[in-house]
Motif scaffolding. Structure first.
Motif, PDB file in Angstrom:
ATOM      1  N   ALA A 121       0.912  -1.384   0.005  1.00 18.77           N
ATOM      2  CA  ALA A 121      -0.027   0.018   0.118  1.00 18.77           C
ATOM      3  C   ALA A 121       0.740   1.283  -0.102  1.00 18.77           C
ATOM      4  N   ILE A 122       0.419   2.505  -0.599  1.00 19.03           N
ATOM      5  CA  ILE A 122       1.322   3.504  -0.349  1.00 19.03           C
ATOM      6  C   ILE A 122       0.261   4.590   0.335  1.00 19.03           C
ATOM      7  N   CYS A 123       0.821   5.370   1.214  1.00 21.31           N
ATOM      8  CA  CYS A 123      -0.061   5.989   2.290  1.00 21.31           C
ATOM      9  C   CYS A 123       0.800   7.745   1.968  1.00 21.31           C
ATOM     10  N   MET A 124      -0.067   8.366   0.976  1.00 26.70           N
ATOM     11  CA  MET A 124       0.208   9.858   0.935  1.00 26.70           C
ATOM     12  C   MET A 124      -0.939  10.479   1.583  1.00 26.70           C
ATOM     13  N   THR A 125      -2.094  10.421   0.831  1.00 24.54           N
ATOM     14  CA  THR A 125      -3.205  11.555   1.267  1.00 24.54           C
ATOM     15  C   THR A 125      -3.706  11.283   2.625  1.00 24.54           C
ATOM     16  N   GLU A 126      -3.875  12.668   3.310  1.00 23.24           N
ATOM     17  CA  GLU A 126      -4.132  12.742   4.580  1.00 23.24           C
ATOM     18  C   GLU A 126      -5.612  13.576   4.394  1.00 23.24           C
ATOM     19  N   ALA A 129      -5.136  17.056   3.704  1.00 21.64           N
ATOM     20  CA  ALA A 129      -4.189  17.371   2.692  1.00 21.64           C
ATOM     21  C   ALA A 129      -3.891  16.295   1.783  1.00 21.64           C
ATOM     22  N   GLY A 130      -4.255  16.595   0.305  1.00 23.88           N
ATOM     23  CA  GLY A 130      -3.927  15.400  -0.532  1.00 23.88           C
ATOM     24  C   GLY A 130      -2.787  15.820  -1.466  1.00 23.88           C
ATOM     25  N   THR A 131      -3.103  16.508  -2.261  1.00 21.24           N
ATOM     26  CA  THR A 131      -2.339  17.257  -3.285  1.00 21.24           C
ATOM     27  C   THR A 131      -1.216  18.251  -2.549  1.00 21.24           C
ATOM     28  N   ASP A 132      -1.566  18.684  -1.476  1.00 26.46           N
ATOM     29  CA  ASP A 132      -0.831  19.573  -0.658  1.00 26.46           C
ATOM     30  C   ASP A 132       0.260  18.972   0.306  1.00 26.46           C
ATOM     31  N   THR A 154      -5.824   8.877   4.514  1.00 29.26           N
ATOM     32  CA  THR A 154      -7.199   8.527   3.996  1.00 29.26           C
ATOM     33  C   THR A 154      -7.165   8.207   2.454  1.00 29.26           C
ATOM     34  N   LEU A 155      -8.190   7.446   2.053  1.00 28.05           N
ATOM     35  CA  LEU A 155      -8.685   7.011   0.685  1.00 28.05           C
ATOM     36  C   LEU A 155      -7.372   6.068   0.357  1.00 28.05           C
ATOM     37  N   ILE A 156      -6.990   5.196   1.052  1.00 28.51           N
ATOM     38  CA  ILE A 156      -5.877   4.232   0.681  1.00 28.51           C
ATOM     39  C   ILE A 156      -6.337   3.182   0.064  1.00 28.51           C
ATOM     40  N   SER A 157      -5.830   2.734  -0.686  1.00 27.21           N
ATOM     41  CA  SER A 157      -5.998   1.290  -1.416  1.00 27.21           C
ATOM     42  C   SER A 157      -5.697   0.059  -0.792  1.00 27.21           C
ATOM     43  N   ARG A 158      -6.246  -0.885  -0.852  1.00 23.31           N
ATOM     44  CA  ARG A 158      -5.933  -2.086  -0.212  1.00 23.31           C
ATOM     45  C   ARG A 158      -5.045  -2.247   1.436  1.00 23.31           C
ATOM     46  N   ARG A 352     -12.985   7.664 -14.339  1.00 25.67           N
ATOM     47  CA  ARG A 352     -13.222   9.122 -13.515  1.00 25.67           C
ATOM     48  C   ARG A 352     -11.745   9.095 -12.548  1.00 25.67           C
ATOM     49  N   TYR A 353     -11.355   7.776 -12.179  1.00 22.05           N
ATOM     50  CA  TYR A 353     -10.515   7.822 -11.070  1.00 22.05           C
ATOM     51  C   TYR A 353      -8.935   8.649 -11.599  1.00 22.05           C
ATOM     52  N   GLY A 354      -8.676   8.435 -13.060  1.00 24.25           N
ATOM     53  CA  GLY A 354      -7.480   8.987 -13.732  1.00 24.25           C
ATOM     54  C   GLY A 354      -7.153  10.286 -13.354  1.00 24.25           C
ATOM     55  N   SER A 355      -8.132  11.359 -13.389  1.00 23.73           N
ATOM     56  CA  SER A 355      -7.539  12.538 -13.197  1.00 23.73           C
ATOM     57  C   SER A 355      -7.459  12.978 -11.895  1.00 23.73           C
ATOM     58  N   LEU A 356      -7.838  12.063 -10.739  1.00 27.46           N
ATOM     59  CA  LEU A 356      -7.771  12.258  -9.420  1.00 27.46           C
ATOM     60  C   LEU A 356      -6.565  11.805  -8.816  1.00 27.46           C
ATOM     61  N   GLY A 357      -6.110  10.659  -9.092  1.00 28.85           N
ATOM     62  CA  GLY A 357      -5.172  10.060  -8.478  1.00 28.85           C
ATOM     63  C   GLY A 357      -3.601  10.141  -9.273  1.00 28.85           C
ATOM     64  N   GLY A 359      -1.476  12.497  -9.005  1.00 22.08           N
ATOM     65  CA  GLY A 359      -1.415  13.925  -9.326  1.00 22.08           C
ATOM     66  C   GLY A 359      -2.575  14.422 -10.131  1.00 22.08           C
ATOM     67  N   THR A 360      -3.387  15.272  -9.530  1.00 17.13           N
ATOM     68  CA  THR A 360      -4.669  15.693 -10.207  1.00 17.13           C
ATOM     69  C   THR A 360      -4.334  16.465 -11.552  1.00 17.13           C
ATOM     70  N   THR A 361      -5.173  16.416 -12.376  1.00 11.91           N
ATOM     71  CA  THR A 361      -4.796  17.381 -13.679  1.00 11.91           C
ATOM     72  C   THR A 361      -4.638  18.657 -13.412  1.00 11.91           C
ATOM     73  N   GLU A 362      -5.225  19.332 -12.395  1.00 12.65           N
ATOM     74  CA  GLU A 362      -4.794  20.638 -12.313  1.00 12.65           C
ATOM     75  C   GLU A 362      -3.505  20.955 -11.741  1.00 12.65           C
ATOM     76  N   THR A 363      -3.124  19.996 -10.798  1.00 15.03           N
ATOM     77  CA  THR A 363      -1.755  20.291 -10.365  1.00 15.03           C
ATOM     78  C   THR A 363      -0.658  19.951 -11.357  1.00 15.03           C
ATOM     79  N   ARG A 365      -1.304  20.316 -14.464  1.00 17.86           N
ATOM     80  CA  ARG A 365      -1.300  21.801 -15.522  1.00 17.86           C
ATOM     81  C   ARG A 365      -0.377  22.845 -14.816  1.00 17.86           C
ATOM     82  N   ASN A 366      -0.323  22.937 -13.646  1.00 19.29           N
ATOM     83  CA  ASN A 366       0.478  23.894 -12.854  1.00 19.29           C
ATOM     84  C   ASN A 366       1.918  23.520 -13.300  1.00 19.29           C
ATOM     85  N   LEU A 367       2.474  22.145 -13.234  1.00 21.41           N
ATOM     86  CA  LEU A 367       3.646  21.746 -13.449  1.00 21.41           C
ATOM     87  C   LEU A 367       4.130  22.016 -14.844  1.00 21.41           C
TER      88      LEU A 367
HETATM   89  C1  FAD Z   1      -9.594   5.178  -6.307  1.00 21.87           C
HETATM   90  C2  FAD Z   1      -8.737   5.960  -5.594  1.00 21.87           C
HETATM   91  C3  FAD Z   1      -7.568   5.243  -5.006  1.00 21.87           C
HETATM   92  C4  FAD Z   1      -6.502   5.874  -4.148  1.00 21.87           C
HETATM   93  N1  FAD Z   1      -5.771   5.377  -3.536  1.00 21.87           N
HETATM   94  C5  FAD Z   1      -4.560   6.002  -2.902  1.00 21.87           C
HETATM   95  C6  FAD Z   1      -3.735   5.212  -2.301  1.00 21.87           C
HETATM   96  O1  FAD Z   1      -3.499   4.215  -2.406  1.00 21.87           O
HETATM   97  N2  FAD Z   1      -2.777   6.278  -1.539  1.00 21.87           N
HETATM   98  C7  FAD Z   1      -3.010   7.355  -1.364  1.00 21.87           C
HETATM   99  O2  FAD Z   1      -2.282   7.988  -0.727  1.00 21.87           O
HETATM  100  N3  FAD Z   1      -4.247   8.174  -1.895  1.00 21.87           N
HETATM  101  C8  FAD Z   1      -4.840   7.635  -2.546  1.00 21.87           C
HETATM  102  N4  FAD Z   1      -5.954   8.145  -3.181  1.00 21.87           N
HETATM  103  C9  FAD Z   1      -6.209   9.511  -2.922  1.00 21.87           C
HETATM  104  C10 FAD Z   1      -5.735  10.547  -4.052  1.00 21.87           C
HETATM  105  O3  FAD Z   1      -4.341  10.342  -4.214  1.00 21.87           O
HETATM  106  C11 FAD Z   1      -6.108  11.869  -3.930  1.00 21.87           C
HETATM  107  O4  FAD Z   1      -7.483  11.898  -3.725  1.00 21.87           O
HETATM  108  C12 FAD Z   1      -5.369  12.903  -4.609  1.00 21.87           C
HETATM  109  O5  FAD Z   1      -4.307  12.820  -4.300  1.00 21.87           O
HETATM  110  C13 FAD Z   1      -6.217  14.346  -4.633  1.00 21.87           C
HETATM  111  O6  FAD Z   1      -5.901  14.676  -3.174  1.00 21.87           O
HETATM  112  P1  FAD Z   1      -7.273  15.362  -2.265  1.00 21.87           P
HETATM  113  O7  FAD Z   1      -8.419  14.137  -2.699  1.00 21.87           O
HETATM  114  O8  FAD Z   1      -7.054  15.588  -0.838  1.00 21.87           O
HETATM  115  O9  FAD Z   1      -7.772  16.446  -3.173  1.00 21.87           O
HETATM  116  P2  FAD Z   1      -7.171  18.003  -2.970  1.00 21.87           P
HETATM  117  O10 FAD Z   1      -5.953  18.008  -2.708  1.00 21.87           O
HETATM  118  O11 FAD Z   1      -8.060  18.435  -1.642  1.00 21.87           O
HETATM  119  O12 FAD Z   1      -7.794  18.678  -4.069  1.00 21.87           O
HETATM  120  C14 FAD Z   1      -9.261  19.164  -4.227  1.00 21.87           C
HETATM  121  C15 FAD Z   1      -9.193  19.957  -5.729  1.00 21.87           C
HETATM  122  O13 FAD Z   1      -8.332  21.085  -5.517  1.00 21.87           O
HETATM  123  C16 FAD Z   1      -7.715  20.945  -6.623  1.00 21.87           C
HETATM  124  N5  FAD Z   1      -6.116  21.647  -6.372  1.00 21.87           N
HETATM  125  C17 FAD Z   1      -5.570  21.497  -5.086  1.00 21.87           C
HETATM  126  N6  FAD Z   1      -4.344  22.218  -5.306  1.00 21.87           N
HETATM  127  C18 FAD Z   1      -4.211  22.710  -6.422  1.00 21.87           C
HETATM  128  C19 FAD Z   1      -3.560  23.666  -6.671  1.00 21.87           C
HETATM  129  N7  FAD Z   1      -2.276  24.157  -6.547  1.00 21.87           N
HETATM  130  N8  FAD Z   1      -3.888  24.297  -8.101  1.00 21.87           N
HETATM  131  C20 FAD Z   1      -4.910  24.103  -8.697  1.00 21.87           C
HETATM  132  N9  FAD Z   1      -5.866  23.294  -8.102  1.00 21.87           N
HETATM  133  C21 FAD Z   1      -5.452  22.558  -7.107  1.00 21.87           C
HETATM  134  C22 FAD Z   1      -7.304  19.619  -7.113  1.00 21.87           C
HETATM  135  O14 FAD Z   1      -6.601  19.246  -8.236  1.00 21.87           O
HETATM  136  C23 FAD Z   1      -8.798  18.997  -6.749  1.00 21.87           C
HETATM  137  O15 FAD Z   1      -9.387  19.255  -8.047  1.00 21.87           O
HETATM  138  C24 FAD Z   1      -6.913   7.479  -4.039  1.00 21.87           C
HETATM  139  C25 FAD Z   1      -7.887   8.050  -4.670  1.00 21.87           C
HETATM  140  C26 FAD Z   1      -8.922   7.348  -5.199  1.00 21.87           C
HETATM  141  C27 FAD Z   1      -9.977   8.203  -5.916  1.00 21.87           C
END
Ligand code: FAD
Length: 388
Positions: A121-126, A129-132, A154-158, A352-357, A359-363, A365-367
């Motif tokens: 398992a990989i644990c990043m998201t809190e 703070a997910g992206t942050d 949170t949101l941790i697979s397996r 629908r998962y692709g653009s969320l996990g 690195g979101t497509t927004e972040t 695009r920042n890169l």
């Molecule tokens: C099916 C699935 C499996 C997953 N498995 C794992 C796992 O195994 N381990 C794990 O650690 N995580 C896992 N995740 C979590 C996933 O990695 C996070 O949901 C993702 O990193 C986004 O973080 P967040 O949900 O906290 O969204 P946030 O970071 O809160 O973002 C919310 C919105 O704000 C936008 N945003 C944030 N910052 C910026 C910025 N600087 N500029 C523009 N827009 C911004 C984002 O793009 C997004 O649209 C999983 C998620 C899913 C759906």
């Protein structure tokens, strides 16, 4: 830049495709309720898929990013849940362990990952703070030759089956990005708890995970400081593998659409004879091939890990393309497309998962825009040949 597909790659992909089409496709519907695809994962271990990212000395085959892309594409074509399972083994976690863990840990865990006996398992998201990443709160203190880990993810697979957790953590409370490191936590250790709190629209369950005063040997802290850059560069592989699943799902959606266009009749002819349907198929194919070009090119770029900008562009395009293509596939199937009778409805949900996990497509695009707007050297005419 060369992404010619070799005879060996074609042969391996062919083996994987046969297993996927014959065995995984009929079972795929069973995994929509959160059931772990254990039999598929075992099969992938048997045919050598799960060891693709693991060096040969630890029981794997040490293949490159493009090999993994080609294989995940085949699995994605039939079963999103299994493809996500495979991503967990061939993606960032095993590469981080192979690149940064001490020999004793690598010898213990990597052969078991390659054979499909151990999941990671990989644990990043809190929760806050997910992206942050620089604001992660999980922290480990180095005390008396030991590491004490506390925090929540949170949101941790397996989480329920993982034999080892790769945990992004702050080290000794150092603030910001510089303070981020990485620690390996064995599953089942005292102080580790999880609950499968979320069921997703893709089918799998995700968990909340807690670390309460977990005591670990110092060697488990595989990155002590300034880890963010190193850890995220390993993530550029993930940024090619996540879109590989999206590309595969899109191909599956196109194949199903063509089958349906040939068999479904309306107004006395097959719907594939209507220009409105034929053009949908053509547009789906054009987008798939554009995505494939970007992705394969990103997969062969870079030295140890793919180029961050190319990987980001490929991921953004394939993530968004797959939503459009699978949505069109639902449209081609008419009302049946919205039911579980045909795979296109689960394909649409899976994309629908692709653009969320990863690195979101927004972040991402920042890169990409940072590279363009802030760093492009206009004097040398970089845009002339783009990345070529
Ligand atoms: C099916 C699935 C499996 C997953 N498995 C794992 C796992 O195994 N381990 C794990 O650690 N995580 C896992 N995740 C979590 C996933 O990695 C996070 O949901 C993702 O990193 C986004 O973080 P967040 O949900 O906290 O969204 P946030 O970071 O809160 O973002 C919310 C919105 O704000 C936008 N945003 C944030 N910052 C910026 C910025 N600087 N500029 C523009 N827009 C911004 C984002 O793009 C997004 O649209 C999983 C998620 C899913 C759906």
């Amino acid at each position: 830049m060369d992404f010619t597909i070799t005879d060996d790659q074609r042969a391996f992909v062919d083996t994987v495709r046969k297993v996927c089409q014959k065995e995984f496709m009929p079972r795929a519907i069973q995994y929509l309720d959160g059931t772990w695809p254990a039999e598929n994962m075992k099969r992938l271990g048997d045919i050598g898929v799960l060891g693709m990212s693991i060096p040969e000395e630890y029981g794997g085959s040490g293949m490159g990013t493009l090999d993994c892309v080609l294989v995940l594409e085949e699995i994605g074509k039939v079963c999103y849940v299994t493809a996500m399972g495979a991503l967990g083994e061939v993606g960032a976690q095993s590469r981080i362990i192979a690149a940064y863990a001490p020999e004793s840990i690598k010898k213990k865990i990597l052969p078991r990952v390659a054979s499909g006996e151990a999941m990671l398992a990989i644990c990043m998201t809190e929760p806050d703070a997910g992206t942050d990443v620089p604001n992660y709160r999980t922290n480990c203190e180095i005390k008396g030759g030991k590491v004490i880990l506390n925090g929540a993810k949170t949101l941790i697979s397996r989480a329920d089956i993982a034999e080892m957790f790769v945990v992004f953590t702050r080290v000794n409370g150092v603030a910001g990005a510089e303070g981020i490191g990485c620690v390996l936590v064995p599953g089942g250790i005292e102080g580790l708890s999880y609950n499968a709190a979320y069921h997703t629209m893709g089918g799998e369950n995700l968990s909340d995970v807690r670390f309460d005063n977990i005591e670990l040997p110092l060697e488990n802290l595989i990155i002590k400081d300034n880890g963010m850059k190193r850890l995220l560069s390993a993530f550029n592989v993930q940024r090619c593998l996540n879109p590989a699943i999206c590309l595969g799902i899109s191909e599956g959606a196109l194949e199903e659409s063509i089958k349906y266009m040939r068999q479904r009749k309306a107004f006395g002819k097959s719907i594939g004879e209507f220009q409105g349907m034929r053009w949908k198929a053509a547009d789906m194919m054009i987008q798939i091939e554009a995505g494939r070009g970007l992705l394969y090119r990103a997969a062969v770029s870079g030295k140890q890990f793919p180029d961050p900008t190319l990987a980001a562009m490929a991921k953004i395009y394939c993530n968004e393309m797959s939503i459009r293509v699978t949505s069109e596939a639902v449209q081609v199937h008419g009302g049946y497309g919205f039911t579980d009778e045909f795979p296109v409805s689960r394909f649409f949900r899976g994309t629908r998962y692709g653009s969320l996990g990863g690195g979101t497509t927004e972040t991402l695009r920042n890169l990409v825009s940072r590279k363009l707007v802030d760093q492009m050297d206009l004097a040398s005419g970089v845009m002339g040949l783009g990345y070529f």
